[in-house]
Design a protein around this motif. Structure first.
Motif, PDB file in Angstrom:
ATOM      1  N   GLY A  31       2.868   1.357  -3.321  1.00 23.69           N
ATOM      2  CA  GLY A  31       1.926   1.433  -4.347  1.00 23.69           C
ATOM      3  C   GLY A  31       1.442   3.052  -4.430  1.00 23.69           C
ATOM      4  O   GLY A  31       1.316   3.537  -5.540  1.00 23.69           O
ATOM      5  N   PHE A  32       1.090   3.688  -3.418  1.00 26.73           N
ATOM      6  CA  PHE A  32       0.631   5.083  -3.295  1.00 26.73           C
ATOM      7  C   PHE A  32       1.782   6.065  -3.378  1.00 26.73           C
ATOM      8  O   PHE A  32       1.629   7.032  -3.872  1.00 26.73           O
ATOM      9  CB  PHE A  32      -0.369   5.368  -2.193  1.00 26.73           C
ATOM     10  CG  PHE A  32      -1.588   4.459  -2.240  1.00 26.73           C
ATOM     11  CD1 PHE A  32      -2.661   5.052  -3.129  1.00 26.73           C
ATOM     12  CD2 PHE A  32      -1.886   3.567  -1.555  1.00 26.73           C
ATOM     13  CE1 PHE A  32      -3.891   4.681  -3.328  1.00 26.73           C
ATOM     14  CE2 PHE A  32      -3.185   2.812  -1.807  1.00 26.73           C
ATOM     15  CZ  PHE A  32      -4.055   3.344  -2.772  1.00 26.73           C
ATOM     16  N   LYS A  33       2.867   5.679  -2.794  1.00 26.96           N
ATOM     17  CA  LYS A  33       4.077   6.931  -2.728  1.00 26.96           C
ATOM     18  C   LYS A  33       5.067   6.774  -3.883  1.00 26.96           C
ATOM     19  O   LYS A  33       5.362   7.927  -4.195  1.00 26.96           O
ATOM     20  CB  LYS A  33       4.787   6.324  -1.637  1.00 26.96           C
ATOM     21  CG  LYS A  33       5.817   7.392  -1.021  1.00 26.96           C
ATOM     22  CD  LYS A  33       5.155   8.814  -0.766  1.00 26.96           C
ATOM     23  CE  LYS A  33       6.220   9.857  -0.319  1.00 26.96           C
ATOM     24  NZ  LYS A  33       5.501  11.151   0.071  1.00 26.96           N
ATOM     25  N   LEU A  49      -3.584   4.065 -11.390  1.00 26.02           N
ATOM     26  CA  LEU A  49      -4.573   5.155 -11.656  1.00 26.02           C
ATOM     27  C   LEU A  49      -4.775   4.982 -13.243  1.00 26.02           C
ATOM     28  O   LEU A  49      -5.972   5.102 -13.412  1.00 26.02           O
ATOM     29  CB  LEU A  49      -3.870   6.534 -11.572  1.00 26.02           C
ATOM     30  CG  LEU A  49      -3.680   6.935 -10.151  1.00 26.02           C
ATOM     31  CD1 LEU A  49      -3.008   8.371 -10.018  1.00 26.02           C
ATOM     32  CD2 LEU A  49      -5.002   6.940  -9.281  1.00 26.02           C
ATOM     33  N   LEU A  67       0.875  -1.398   0.112  1.00 30.53           N
ATOM     34  CA  LEU A  67       0.011  -0.133  -0.008  1.00 30.53           C
ATOM     35  C   LEU A  67       0.893   1.264   0.041  1.00 30.53           C
ATOM     36  O   LEU A  67       0.577   2.072  -0.888  1.00 30.53           O
ATOM     37  CB  LEU A  67      -0.970  -0.076   1.336  1.00 30.53           C
ATOM     38  CG  LEU A  67      -2.031  -1.006   1.076  1.00 30.53           C
ATOM     39  CD1 LEU A  67      -2.917  -1.093   2.400  1.00 30.53           C
ATOM     40  CD2 LEU A  67      -3.040  -0.572  -0.063  1.00 30.53           C
ATOM     41  N   ARG A 122       2.379   4.517  -9.009  1.00 31.51           N
ATOM     42  CA  ARG A 122       0.747   4.934  -8.526  1.00 31.51           C
ATOM     43  C   ARG A 122       0.306   5.391  -9.837  1.00 31.51           C
ATOM     44  O   ARG A 122      -1.052   4.942 -10.068  1.00 31.51           O
ATOM     45  CB  ARG A 122       1.090   6.281  -7.557  1.00 31.51           C
ATOM     46  CG  ARG A 122      -0.365   6.991  -7.339  1.00 31.51           C
ATOM     47  CD  ARG A 122      -0.072   8.072  -6.574  1.00 31.51           C
ATOM     48  NE  ARG A 122       0.549   9.016  -6.892  1.00 31.51           N
ATOM     49  CZ  ARG A 122       1.781   9.477  -6.646  1.00 31.51           C
ATOM     50  NH1 ARG A 122       2.529   9.068  -5.689  1.00 31.51           N
ATOM     51  NH2 ARG A 122       2.346  10.645  -7.226  1.00 31.51           N
ATOM     52  N   ASN A 123       1.230   6.039 -10.795  1.00 36.18           N
ATOM     53  CA  ASN A 123       0.515   6.240 -12.090  1.00 36.18           C
ATOM     54  C   ASN A 123      -0.066   5.023 -12.913  1.00 36.18           C
ATOM     55  O   ASN A 123      -0.991   5.225 -13.456  1.00 36.18           O
ATOM     56  CB  ASN A 123       1.580   6.807 -12.980  1.00 36.18           C
ATOM     57  CG  ASN A 123       1.899   8.275 -12.301  1.00 36.18           C
ATOM     58  OD1 ASN A 123       1.090   8.862 -11.687  1.00 36.18           O
ATOM     59  ND2 ASN A 123       2.881   8.829 -12.807  1.00 36.18           N
ATOM     60  N   THR A 171       5.841   7.276  -7.650  1.00 34.79           N
ATOM     61  CA  THR A 171       4.900   7.932  -8.668  1.00 34.79           C
ATOM     62  C   THR A 171       4.678   6.906  -9.739  1.00 34.79           C
ATOM     63  O   THR A 171       3.804   6.770 -10.213  1.00 34.79           O
ATOM     64  CB  THR A 171       5.900   8.969  -9.215  1.00 34.79           C
ATOM     65  OG1 THR A 171       5.905   9.940  -7.822  1.00 34.79           O
ATOM     66  CG2 THR A 171       4.860   9.862 -10.115  1.00 34.79           C
TER      67      THR A 171
END
Length: 309
Positions: A290-292, A301, A287, A297-298, A294
């Protein structure tokens, strides 16, 4: 019981606390395990399928997530079956195997964290030499080191445990760990080899921690002098630092309680301390990365927006 040949099955008496809530605990545990599988496999799949992510930092992250799957698979499926069983038990061989998986998972986690710290040290403190030092061959060696060292160390440790004479078959745990099996030994004199090997392993991984602290001292000193390095630190080192701190804290509590903790505490609290290293890091790590990070995360998204279309 006179010797180890008599002990064929261990009773997991730590499960007694779950008797009245088995269905609820089974449902929550199954959901939680599915979340661990989903998030770790998602990060692994994104890294494998995207060639832009075939860089040392992401490959090491992939190894990190694979280890999370390895450790949790050694516990959750058996625990879920035990919740459906009227008398939770585990075979002697199965107990030794689970003990091996638990310890090798924990030490592989520390090895991965040390290798990832080394990678960040090279990227931030020695950027001009990064690609020459962190070659494909060096990366392969570091990944093999992260996995093979714990496997070899605990093969010896569990092998020594398998030769002990046991005078009991009741484990006050939800799972098998080497130290709990050793405490069932008929004579304390027989455990000297196990304790010696255990202390050597603890000392070896203590130096892993010292190495990580050393790398972060250099990284922070470098980042103070440069805004670009500070930005890189916040993006790539903060997730690593959170993962490392979380894992060290939960492992420290587990080890201290296993060796010196009181048995007068509620069984439910004892159970939580025993499995918190299988609860928090395996879900937290994918988590926060995955979110930190870039790039990951891209990609996530992009997949979400692509799925909506």
């Amino acid at each position: 019981m006179d010797n180890v040949s008599v002990v064929r099955v261990f009773t997991l008496s730590g499960m007694n606390e779950t008797t009245n809530y088995k269905l609820a605990i089974f449902s929550i545990t199954l959901l939680y395990y599915c979340m661990i599988l989903f998030f770790n496999i998602s990060v692994i799949a994104i890294i494998i399928l995207d060639e832009d992510l075939h860089e040392p930092m992401y490959i090491l992250l992939c190894s990190f997530c694979v280890n999370g799957l390895y450790g949790t698979t050694g516990f959750y499926p058996k625990f879920l079956l035990d919740l459906l069983s009227p008398a939770p038990e585990i075979s002697y061989a199965g107990c030794l195997l689970q003990a091996f998986v638990m310890y090798s998972f924990a030490c592989c986690e520390l090895s991965n964290l040390a290798v990832m710290a080394y990678d960040r040290y090279l990227a931030i403190c020695r950027p001009l030499h990064y690609h020459s030092v962190m070659s494909k061959r060096r990366l392969s060696q570091l990944v093999c080191f992260s996995w093979l060292t714990p496997f070899c160390a605990f093969s010896i440790n569990v092998g020594l445990t398998s030769r002990l004479k046991l005078c009991g078959a009741n484990l006050q745990k939800l799972l098998c760990v080497n130290w709990v099996i050793v405490k069932l030994t008929c004579s304390d004199a027989d455990t000297f080899s196990n304790q010696a090997v255990s202390y050597i392993i603890i000392l070896f991984y203590f130096f892993h921690g010292v190495f990580v602290i050393w790398t972060y001292m250099h990284i922070i000193r470098t980042c103070v002098r440069s805004k670009d390095d500070s930005r890189k630190f916040m993006q790539t080192c903060v997730p690593h630092f959170i993962s490392m701190t979380t894992f060290i804290v939960v492992i420290f509590f587990d080890l201290m309680y296993m060796r010196f903790g009181s048995r007068d505490l509620p069984q439910g609290f004892q159970n939580f301390i025993a499995i918190e290293f299988l609860l928090i890091p395996p879900l937290l790590n994918p988590l926060i990365y995955g979110f930190k990070l870039t790039k990951i995360r891209n990609r996530i998204l992009l997949l979400i927006h692509g799925g909506r279309k």
